[in-house]
Design a protein around this motif. Structure first.
Motif, mmCIF file in Angstrom:
data_model
loop_
_atom_site.group_PDB
_atom_site.id
_atom_site.type_symbol
_atom_site.label_atom_id
_atom_site.label_comp_id
_atom_site.label_asym_id
_atom_site.label_seq_id
_atom_site.Cartn_x
_atom_site.Cartn_y
_atom_site.Cartn_z
ATOM 1 N N VAL A 31 26.785 -6.545 5.222
ATOM 2 C CA VAL A 31 25.892 -6.025 6.257
ATOM 3 C C VAL A 31 26.575 -4.872 6.983
ATOM 4 C CG1 VAL A 31 24.716 -6.564 8.420
ATOM 5 C CG2 VAL A 31 24.698 -8.211 6.538
ATOM 6 N N VAL A 51 26.755 -12.157 11.155
ATOM 7 C CA VAL A 51 25.518 -11.770 10.472
ATOM 8 C C VAL A 51 24.362 -12.682 10.884
ATOM 9 C CG1 VAL A 51 24.411 -11.711 8.203
ATOM 10 C CG2 VAL A 51 26.677 -10.712 8.517
ATOM 11 N N ASP A 55 19.424 -8.947 10.279
ATOM 12 C CA ASP A 55 20.146 -7.921 9.533
ATOM 13 C C ASP A 55 19.528 -7.666 8.159
ATOM 14 O OD1 ASP A 55 22.167 -7.394 11.455
ATOM 15 O OD2 ASP A 55 23.219 -9.220 10.858
ATOM 16 N N GLY A 85 21.445 -5.022 6.091
ATOM 17 C CA GLY A 85 21.762 -5.875 4.949
ATOM 18 C C GLY A 85 21.612 -5.192 3.606
#
Length: 215
Positions: A31, A51, A55, A85
């Motif tokens: 990410v 994360v 994301d 992502g």
């Protein structure tokens, strides 16, 4: 000795081809950390412990883009800048809205091929092959039709109907880049010298001045 050089040449070509796209991920995900001051080819990874589901998601692709502009189209990108992502995954997408007779002007994606699907309306699409042929390959697409634009080639879309049109584009890079030809040539900062452009396009400099003033 000759066979060794041949082997080295084949390996060099193979390695070059293998590196001619976004790098493959070496972990589950990477990410993008947009706050990192470190510059790399791509974006650094956020700490996996930080994360979140957001994301990997994007909201709003169902919303109509505002086409009240000079070209009559609006691109809504879903690139790594919008979805962190996507970093290192080598894919992205975009929604393109067209007003009646609106265009997505001639442009290139220097880092990605594109596959376009028409969701609504009728679009004339096309791309131009490289020098010296500069052959135009064009087709009219209807709802449900798909068309591919090879990486780096100049291409365009135009709504040829009297109602709005919508298309979805998928691209083979997390950050495909966009170079709109007219903007790049006539809207560079600073300007490309007008006498150079006049010679390149074989027109009077006054025409170049006028075009540059539009950008």
């Amino acid at each position: 000795m000759a066979s060794q050089f041949l082997l080295l040449g084949i390996l060099a070509i193979t390695c070059s081809a293998a590196l001619a796209s976004d790098p493959s991920p070496l972990q589950d995900f990477c990410v993008a950390d947009s706050k990192s001051p470190v510059l790399v080819n791509g974006l650094l990874c956020k700490d996996p412990k930080m994360v979140q589901a957001n994301d990997f998601s994007f909201n709003g692709l169902h919303l109509t883009g505002n086409t009240s502009n000079a070209v009559g189209s609006r691109v809504t990108p879903v690139f790594v800048a919008q979805v962190p992502g996507l970093n290192s995954l080598g894919i992205s997408m975009a929604r393109i809205d067209f007003a009646p007779w609106g265009i997505n002007p001639p442009h290139t994606h220097p880092r990605a091929s594109e596959i376009l699907t028409v969701l609504k309306g009728s679009l004339q699409v096309g791309f131009v092959t490289s020098n010296p042929e500069n052959h135009l390959i064009t087709k009219v697409l209807q709802k449900g039709d798909v068309f591919v634009f090879p990486v780096g080639l100049v291409h365009f879309q135009r709504n040829i109907g009297y109602s709005n049109a919508i298309a979805i584009a998928a691209l083979g890079s997390q950050n495909p880049g966009v170079i709109t030809i007219a903007n790049a040539v006539f809207g560079s900062n600073p300007d490309i010298p007008s006498d150079l452009l006049a010679k390149a396009f074989q027109v009077d400099k006054s025409i170049i001045y006028k075009l540059q003033s539009q950008f």
